[in-house]
Design an enzyme around this catalytic site. Structure first.
Site, PDB file in Angstrom:
ATOM      1  N   SER B  55      -9.020   1.481  11.618  1.00 31.65           N
ATOM      2  CA  SER B  55      -7.814   0.809  12.094  1.00 31.65           C
ATOM      3  C   SER B  55      -7.945  -0.663  11.787  1.00 31.65           C
ATOM      4  O   SER B  55      -9.024  -1.239  11.944  1.00 31.65           O
ATOM      5  CB  SER B  55      -7.642   0.977  13.615  1.00 31.65           C
ATOM      6  OG  SER B  55      -7.117   2.235  13.929  1.00 31.65           O
ATOM      7  N   GLU B  62       4.108 -14.618   9.542  1.00 35.92           N
ATOM      8  CA  GLU B  62       5.420 -13.978   9.460  1.00 35.92           C
ATOM      9  C   GLU B  62       5.422 -12.591  10.106  1.00 35.92           C
ATOM     10  O   GLU B  62       6.320 -11.799   9.860  1.00 35.92           O
ATOM     11  CB  GLU B  62       5.839 -13.865   7.994  1.00 35.92           C
ATOM     12  CG  GLU B  62       5.830 -15.191   7.232  1.00 35.92           C
ATOM     13  CD  GLU B  62       4.453 -15.555   6.655  1.00 35.92           C
ATOM     14  OE1 GLU B  62       3.488 -14.795   6.899  1.00 35.92           O
ATOM     15  OE2 GLU B  62       4.346 -16.594   5.976  1.00 35.92           O
ATOM     16  N   SER B  63       4.452 -12.251  10.921  1.00 36.61           N
ATOM     17  CA  SER B  63       4.346 -11.026  11.729  1.00 36.61           C
ATOM     18  C   SER B  63       3.032 -10.285  11.479  1.00 36.61           C
ATOM     19  O   SER B  63       1.983 -10.819  11.792  1.00 36.61           O
ATOM     20  CB  SER B  63       5.572 -10.124  11.613  1.00 36.61           C
ATOM     21  OG  SER B  63       6.704 -10.774  12.181  1.00 36.61           O
ATOM     22  N   HIS B  68      -3.735   2.551   9.853  1.00 36.12           N
ATOM     23  CA  HIS B  68      -4.597   3.521  10.530  1.00 36.12           C
ATOM     24  C   HIS B  68      -4.849   4.631   9.526  1.00 36.12           C
ATOM     25  O   HIS B  68      -3.893   5.176   8.960  1.00 36.12           O
ATOM     26  CB  HIS B  68      -3.921   4.075  11.787  1.00 36.12           C
ATOM     27  CG  HIS B  68      -3.518   2.999  12.748  1.00 36.12           C
ATOM     28  ND1 HIS B  68      -4.434   2.286  13.489  1.00 36.12           N
ATOM     29  CD2 HIS B  68      -2.312   2.479  13.059  1.00 36.12           C
ATOM     30  CE1 HIS B  68      -3.803   1.382  14.215  1.00 36.12           C
ATOM     31  NE2 HIS B  68      -2.515   1.467  13.968  1.00 36.12           N
ATOM     32  N   CYS B  83       9.101 -11.409   8.818  1.00 40.08           N
ATOM     33  CA  CYS B  83      10.336 -12.118   9.151  1.00 40.08           C
ATOM     34  C   CYS B  83      10.505 -13.273   8.166  1.00 40.08           C
ATOM     35  O   CYS B  83       9.570 -13.660   7.472  1.00 40.08           O
ATOM     36  CB  CYS B  83      10.331 -12.597  10.591  1.00 40.08           C
ATOM     37  SG  CYS B  83       8.980 -13.687  11.003  1.00 40.08           S
TER      38      CYS B  83
END
Lengths: 146, 146
Positions: B55, B62-63, B68, B83
């Site tokens: 993981s 920007e996010s 996984h 974004c």
């Protein structure tokens, strides 16, 4: 349908705007959400941006919870990605709606990793554990595991 | 529709299974994907689980990008959440499909944070930067939030 992962896309609209810009509180709420869903936390990573907005991820043994906040619009985008049968992602979602005081929440559930053709439930590694790794930062994170 | 965030749900089926269980390689590929999309990386957090599976999250200004992996099924669930107008999440998605050698990839694009009623494009903070300011200054910023 059976899938390897359950992914909740949580749209939190009309939230408490001050809360959405408070790094410590957002982090605490997301960590509590993971705990209340019975997740095993392996890493917590939050950042505050200028002029406003917070991004954060709680990495759990069963996948992750993430949040991105737009305090200027009272909006937060939350993702709750889980695997296995033990976790209750819907409990975490309800908790977040309430704590962020969202007046207009919505949740979309996406089944990830639908692999079998006959909708057979594939066996899943039960409770994964982190492998021992030497990197210092990982050692610190390992100590965060309850 | 205009939204605050663009979220790609990337299903990577029939991947190279060995690659999916290689912590260093998975991390390097995800970091490269963020870079190729012109993202500003602010944190990289990867974990390997026992008996198998990785993981990881690349937190970007920007996010985020997350992954996984289920090496036992040759499957990886990737999310690319961005974004702003600068990033090219589709470039990152294409890159990941190729690098993980997925024979059966699929991508769903979800528009997050559709807030305006007339499909008006809401102004977005341009290039966010991580805060490095004392708590008192943050209080001042809170007052700026509408």
């Amino acid at each position: 349908m059976h899938g390897l992962g359950t992914h909740l896309l949580v749209e939190l609209k009309a939230c408490n705007t001050k809360l959405l810009n408070d790094l410590k509180k957002v982090e605490a709420i997301m960590v509590d959400a993971a705990k209340i869903a019975n997740a095993t936390i392996v890493g917590v990573h939050f950042h505050k941006f200028s002029p406003f907005g917070i991004s954060g991820v709680v990495v759990i043994a069963e996948s992750h919870l993430s949040i991105h906040t737009w305090p200027e619009y009272g909006y937060a985008a939350v993702d709750i990605f889980t695997c296995g049968d033990v976790l209750k992602p819907e409990v975490a979602a309800d908790f977040l709606v309430e704590r962020f005081q969202s007046k207009h929440p919505s949740i979309i559930e996406v089944r990830r990793g639908i692999l079998s053709k006959g909708n057979v439930k594939l066996p899943h590694k039960t409770v994964p554990t982190i492998e021992d790794v030497p990197a210092d930062d990982r050692v610190k994170e390992l100590q965060m595991v309850p």
